[in-house]
Scaffold this motif. Structure first.
Motif, PDB file in Angstrom:
ATOM      1  N   ARG A   1      -0.869  -2.844  -3.966  1.00 29.75           N
ATOM      2  CA  ARG A   1      -0.641  -3.943  -3.770  1.00 29.75           C
ATOM      3  C   ARG A   1      -0.146  -4.839  -4.327  1.00 29.75           C
ATOM      4  O   ARG A   1       0.637  -5.939  -4.031  1.00 29.75           O
ATOM      5  N   VAL A   2       0.178  -4.611  -5.587  1.00 26.13           N
ATOM      6  CA  VAL A   2       0.865  -5.527  -6.877  1.00 26.13           C
ATOM      7  C   VAL A   2       2.588  -5.079  -6.319  1.00 26.13           C
ATOM      8  O   VAL A   2       2.937  -4.191  -6.469  1.00 26.13           O
ATOM      9  N   GLY A   3       3.197  -6.249  -6.654  1.00 27.97           N
ATOM     10  CA  GLY A   3       4.601  -6.346  -6.521  1.00 27.97           C
ATOM     11  C   GLY A   3       5.357  -4.982  -7.570  1.00 27.97           C
ATOM     12  O   GLY A   3       4.787  -5.123  -8.765  1.00 27.97           O
ATOM     13  N   LEU A   4       6.260  -4.276  -7.234  1.00 34.17           N
ATOM     14  CA  LEU A   4       6.835  -3.365  -8.107  1.00 34.17           C
ATOM     15  C   LEU A   4       7.737  -3.969  -9.089  1.00 34.17           C
ATOM     16  O   LEU A   4       8.145  -5.164  -9.132  1.00 34.17           O
TER      17      LEU A   4
ATOM     18  N   LEU B   1      10.616   2.600 -12.695  1.00 32.18           N
ATOM     19  CA  LEU B   1       9.808   1.698 -11.492  1.00 32.18           C
ATOM     20  C   LEU B   1       8.142   1.745 -11.886  1.00 32.18           C
ATOM     21  O   LEU B   1       7.878   3.040 -12.375  1.00 32.18           O
ATOM     22  N   TYR B   2       7.637   0.697 -12.082  1.00 32.74           N
ATOM     23  CA  TYR B   2       6.117   0.791 -12.530  1.00 32.74           C
ATOM     24  C   TYR B   2       5.377   0.137 -10.903  1.00 32.74           C
ATOM     25  O   TYR B   2       5.783  -0.886 -10.604  1.00 32.74           O
ATOM     26  N   MET B   3       4.260   0.743 -10.885  1.00 31.57           N
ATOM     27  CA  MET B   3       3.375   0.305  -9.862  1.00 31.57           C
ATOM     28  C   MET B   3       1.820   0.740 -10.229  1.00 31.57           C
ATOM     29  O   MET B   3       1.650   1.288 -11.024  1.00 31.57           O
ATOM     30  N   GLY B   4       1.009  -0.269  -9.737  1.00 27.43           N
ATOM     31  CA  GLY B   4      -0.342  -0.261 -10.001  1.00 27.43           C
ATOM     32  C   GLY B   4      -1.146  -0.217  -8.570  1.00 27.43           C
ATOM     33  O   GLY B   4      -0.693  -0.701  -7.573  1.00 27.43           O
ATOM     34  N   TRP B   5      -2.577   0.221  -8.880  1.00 25.67           N
ATOM     35  CA  TRP B   5      -3.064   0.558  -7.451  1.00 25.67           C
ATOM     36  C   TRP B   5      -4.469   0.057  -7.521  1.00 25.67           C
ATOM     37  O   TRP B   5      -5.215  -0.267  -8.352  1.00 25.67           O
TER      38      TRP B   5
ATOM     39  N   ILE C   1      -5.844  -2.469 -10.029  1.00 21.79           N
ATOM     40  CA  ILE C   1      -4.945  -3.360 -10.310  1.00 21.79           C
ATOM     41  C   ILE C   1      -4.578  -3.775  -9.159  1.00 21.79           C
ATOM     42  O   ILE C   1      -3.976  -3.520  -8.136  1.00 21.79           O
ATOM     43  N   TRP C   2      -4.642  -5.104  -8.709  1.00 28.66           N
ATOM     44  CA  TRP C   2      -4.232  -5.911  -7.347  1.00 28.66           C
ATOM     45  C   TRP C   2      -3.680  -7.258  -7.429  1.00 28.66           C
ATOM     46  O   TRP C   2      -2.743  -7.637  -6.949  1.00 28.66           O
ATOM     47  N   MET C   3      -4.355  -8.113  -8.261  1.00 27.49           N
ATOM     48  CA  MET C   3      -3.714  -9.380  -8.539  1.00 27.49           C
ATOM     49  C   MET C   3      -3.287 -10.149  -7.463  1.00 27.49           C
ATOM     50  O   MET C   3      -2.284 -11.111  -7.497  1.00 27.49           O
TER      51      MET C   3
ATOM     52  N   VAL D   1       4.516  -3.835 -20.340  1.00 27.58           N
ATOM     53  CA  VAL D   1       4.062  -4.091 -19.110  1.00 27.58           C
ATOM     54  C   VAL D   1       2.702  -4.924 -19.248  1.00 27.58           C
ATOM     55  O   VAL D   1       1.517  -4.500 -19.984  1.00 27.58           O
ATOM     56  N   TYR D   2       2.755  -6.174 -18.490  1.00 31.58           N
ATOM     57  CA  TYR D   2       1.476  -6.893 -18.526  1.00 31.58           C
ATOM     58  C   TYR D   2       0.847  -6.989 -17.020  1.00 31.58           C
ATOM     59  O   TYR D   2       1.514  -7.114 -16.065  1.00 31.58           O
ATOM     60  N   PHE D   3      -0.450  -7.105 -17.061  1.00 29.10           N
ATOM     61  CA  PHE D   3      -1.209  -7.301 -15.624  1.00 29.10           C
ATOM     62  C   PHE D   3      -2.602  -7.698 -16.170  1.00 29.10           C
ATOM     63  O   PHE D   3      -3.107  -7.530 -17.393  1.00 29.10           O
ATOM     64  N   LEU D   4      -3.269  -8.253 -15.303  1.00 31.25           N
ATOM     65  CA  LEU D   4      -4.947  -8.483 -15.246  1.00 31.25           C
ATOM     66  C   LEU D   4      -5.397  -7.205 -14.322  1.00 31.25           C
ATOM     67  O   LEU D   4      -5.133  -6.947 -13.103  1.00 31.25           O
ATOM     68  N   ASP D   5      -6.344  -6.479 -14.879  1.00 36.61           N
ATOM     69  CA  ASP D   5      -6.877  -5.535 -13.992  1.00 36.61           C
ATOM     70  C   ASP D   5      -8.823  -6.070 -13.780  1.00 36.61           C
ATOM     71  O   ASP D   5      -9.113  -6.869 -14.295  1.00 36.61           O
ATOM     72  N   ALA D   6      -8.864  -5.248 -12.710  1.00 41.82           N
ATOM     73  CA  ALA D   6     -10.061  -5.953 -12.121  1.00 41.82           C
ATOM     74  C   ALA D   6     -11.648  -5.441 -12.668  1.00 41.82           C
ATOM     75  O   ALA D   6     -11.574  -4.429 -13.376  1.00 41.82           O
ATOM     76  N   ASN D   7     -12.619  -5.684 -11.959  1.00 39.29           N
ATOM     77  CA  ASN D   7     -14.082  -5.373 -12.494  1.00 39.29           C
ATOM     78  C   ASN D   7     -13.826  -3.792 -12.714  1.00 39.29           C
ATOM     79  O   ASN D   7     -13.708  -2.907 -11.645  1.00 39.29           O
TER      80      ASN D   7
END
Length: 788
Positions: free
Chosen positions: A465-468, A475-479, A525-527, A540-546
């Motif tokens: 779901r998150v932008g590449l 290339l970095y990807m989250g799921w 990781i969906w944001m 790499v920075y992001f917010l991950d979920a519950n």
């Protein structure tokens, strides 16, 4: 025994403890086959058998096999300290596809490996962590890694050095500066500084060699010897005939038994981008995800109003447009020059439109033969089908014509789900070399949903779901999951831009316990479709979920079992690995996860360097989630976990009128946030701190999911904040506000009646380029601009 195969000797007598060799030979007329040979032994009334797997390859054809690689091939541990990891890969040869069993031997006393036995899938790396207990003795050892698959056996060696507790062995690290470099064919070269950094009294010379240079690129010098602490320069030059290329150049250093490497991301361009043009190659314009296009000269505060500005057209697609459209100026396609809009849809289609006329230049499907898009897994978040959900990323200098990278989900006729990474030629849409690449992964873990000591990535359980993120030619990807449908855990993956092969994997909740629910495993990781953010140092920075989080911390303040559910994450990519460098979890993080009130619905924005009143420079990032609070972290010291308080750089509790399902934008020292059911609010930054109350706000409020704004400006002038308002009936409204005061609305798409109407696609953000505003919808892209 298959026909044409003979054993010599075929019968014989064994003496206990003494081995007997048997040679198998296949005649030229033997058929290609695989069979099981049974060896039967008798002694008196005793009978025992053993089996041998035999493969016969056709004459002149190499038998399926594999090679074994270990990276790094040497590790240095300190007794009682945190362990270190090496990556083990079985590389397929001649069509080899079988599983490979792995075991380790030669571990010195007090040293453990996790996992110590496991199974490899060809081409998929497995990380193994070695740890020396406080009782381990100092010394060196060679660990033998033994692999078997049927009748095939291969080994590799890992050199291990253990230093006594509290005494670190002399060593060095290798660094290059800068870590990325762009050079132009036929022009002056670029210079890279290479340094061996002494650790623990290391004083020996280090020999360095280079590998991975693309064709037409030379290095001067091509090899060098470093004195610790003394930087040497290497100049990389591209000949006039060098083609567009991207490459990872590896600087390999050796000193005695010590080996270390550093990498440089190199881009070679055979032609420069047209002067004055604007490209939008990634989500929210750049890797900082600031949402700012500061090169917009056509749309101004005076020209954007319902008389002069409105909907110009609609570019129809098959499938919902959930990904943000991307834009390239002055692309040559089919012998003509076009401004091109690239659009990806949930029908697993990628389109290239002439951005000015709407003419379709090409369309390509990502589906394999006999495949369809994925069903929606009874989850309305991505519906009614799942194909390409995340915003792709473009590298204009890749290969001959540049490439757009997309992740596509599909389902084959047997009901099996697939996730694939594609690299498409920008001018034709054709898959480039190595594309597509099937996405698979495993990671050591013993928590909920693990199997055999590993967490396994199941393609059907996830959506990208998150932008590449494209950073340093990786290339970095989250799921994410489908509506919190277990089983799932948190995955971050890295793929080489050049080979499209997986280079690193990190699981965020590998050892989380529990039985089920928001606080066990999970950690997606969906944001809300925002992109993974990246800084200039390669983090790499992001917010991950519950998800599961270990409130018991180790001596360095990190979760004891490596579980990071509901966290503000900083992940290092140094050495080609994904390693948690820092993090922040709220003081009530477990409660937030248990009640699905996590941070993971929001995206991360990296602020430019900020100076406080004393002149101190701060490197900051901002994020917000479902609790309607704004979290500002110091990227150099994010705060980790404190059960008594949120010990971060700045915490604005309840600063927003609703939770965030999206991300902010930044312009002229101001952050713009639009929470669910809330007005859009502007927070001014003064002396490197957000003001606690908004400096202005919109009159309109934004129903679920709120809004993710973007900003257009010409430098620091004519700033316009663009935002899409959703509605329960499906109709959407495009708003344009004066960035200096959100109370001053310049335009909205209802002011001219039905002239500018369009439908809403959830989580979409406006994309502004060259005088036009592009907005994704369920059936295409609505295009806005000056009417006259």
């Amino acid at each position: 025994m298959p026909g044409g195969v003979i054993a010599n000797p075929s019968t014989f007598t064994l003496k206990p403890g003494i081995a007997q060799s048997v040679a198998f030979n296949a005649s030229s007329y033997a058929k290609t086959t695989s069979s099981t040979i049974t060896v039967t032994t008798t002694s008196g009334t005793l009978t025992h058998t053993a089996t041998l797997a035999l493969t016969v390859a056709a004459a002149g054809a190499a038998a399926p096999d594999y090679s074994l690689s270990v990276s790094p091939a040497s590790l240095s541990l300190t007794a009682g300290a945190t362990g270190k990891s090496t990556s083990i890969t079985a590389n397929a040869l001649n069509g080899f596809t079988n599983a490979v069993s792995v075991s380790l031997s030669g571990l010195p006393s007090g040293v453990t490996a996790n996992p110590s036995t496991f199974t490899l899938t060809p081409g998929v790396a497995q990380n193994v962590t070695l740890t020396a207990s406080s009782a381990a003795k100092a010394g060196s050892a060679t660990i033998t890694i033994t692999t078997t698959s049927g009748g095939l056996t291969h080994t590799a060696a890992l050199t291990l050095t253990v230093a006594a507790a509290g005494v670190a062995a002399p060593d060095y690290s290798l660094s290059v500066s800068p870590v990325s470099l762009s050079i132009t064919a036929g022009a002056a070269g670029g210079t890279v500084g290479v340094t061996a950094n002494a650790l623990n009294g290391f004083a020996n010379a280090v020999s360095v060699s280079l590998s991975g240079l693309p064709g037409g690129v030379t290095a001067s010098p091509s090899a060098l010897t470093l004195t610790p602490g003394v930087k040497q320069s290497v100049t990389l030059t591209a000949s006039s005939s060098a083609a567009n290329a991207t490459s990872t150049v590896t600087f390999s250093g050796t000193s005695g038994s010590l080996s270390h490497s550093a990498t440089l991301s190199l881009a070679v361009s055979s032609a420069t981008q047209p002067a004055g043009s604007v490209d939008v190659t990634t989500y929210h314009y750049d890797n900082a995800r600031d949402g700012l296009n500061s090169a917009e000269t056509t749309l101004t505060l005076s020209s954007v109003n319902s008389t002069n500005f409105g909907k110009l057209g609609f570019y129809s697609t098959q499938g919902v447009v959930d990904a943000a459209p991307l834009y390239l100026s002055a692309m040559k396609i089919g012998g003509a020059t076009h401004n091109v809009l690239y659009v990806a849809t949930e029908r697993d289609l990628v389109y290239a439109f002439d951005a000015d006329t709407g003419a379709q230049l090409w369309m390509k499907s990502m589906l394999g033969a006999g495949e369809s898009t994925s069903d929606d897994h009874n989850c309305p978040q991505i519906a009614p089908e799942i194909g390409i959900t995340s915003t792709p990323v473009i590298d204009r200098s890749y290969g001959s014509n540049g490439a757009i990278f997309v992740v596509a989900m599909s389902e084959d006729a047997g009901g099996n789900y697939h996730q694939r990474l594609h690299a498409l030629d920008l001018t034709t849409g054709s898959d480039l070399s190595g594309s597509p690449s099937e996405i698979q992964a495993s990671y050591p873990g013993t928590g909920i949903y693990s199997s055999g000591g590993s967490q396994i990535f199941e393609p059907g359980q996830y959506a990208e779901r998150v932008g590449l993120l494209l950073m340093n030619h990786t290339l970095y990807m989250g799921w994410t999951s489908h509506c919190d449908q277990d089983p799932y855990t948190g995955w971050l993956m890295a793929y080489s831009e050049q080979s499209l092969q997986q280079s690193a994997v990190l699981n965020l909740t590998p050892n989380s316990g529990g039985t089920s629910g928001y606080g066990a495993g999970e950690g997606a990781i969906w944001m809300s479709g925002a992109g993974l953010a990246g800084d200039t140092s390669g983090n790499v920075y992001f917010l991950d979920a519950n998800g599961g989080f270990d409130t018991t911390l180790n001596a360095n303040g990190f979760p004891s079992s490596g579980d990071y559910g509901n966290a503000f994450m900083k992940v290092s990519t140094a050495g080609g690995k994904l390693t948690v460098a820092d993090y922040f979890n709220t003081s009530n993080t477990v409660n937030q996860s248990d009640f699905d009130e996590d941070l993971g619905s929001g995206g991360t924005l990296l602020l430019p360097d900020m100076k406080d009143a004393s002149g101190t420079v701060h490197h900051l990032a901002v994020g917000a989630g479902k609790d309607a609070s704004i979290y500002v972290v110091d990227r150099d010291n994010m705060g980790k976990f404190n059960p008594n308080s949120n010990a971060i750089y700045q915490y604005l509790s309840g600063a927003l009128g609703g939770g965030v399902w999206g991300m902010p934008a930044y312009f002229n020292n101001t952050i713009y946030y639009g929470g669910k059911g809330d007005v859009m609010r502007a927070f001014t930054i003064t002396n490197a701190k957000l003001e606690t109350s908004p400096s202005s706000q919109s009159s309109a409020s934004f129903a679920f999911p709120g809004t993710t704004p973007s900003v257009s400006a010409n430098g620091t002038q004519n700033g316009i904040v663009w935002a899409v308002e959703a509605s329960s009936g499906g109709a959407a409204v495009l708003h344009a506000y004066d960035a200096a005061s959100l109370g001053h609305e310049l335009y909205n798409s209802t002011q001219a009646g039905s002239r500018d109407s369009f439908q809403d696609a959830k989580f979409i953000t406006p994309v502004v380029a060259n005088g036009k505003v592009f907005v994704g919808t369920p059936t295409g892209v609505a295009v806005f601009g000056l009417l006259h």
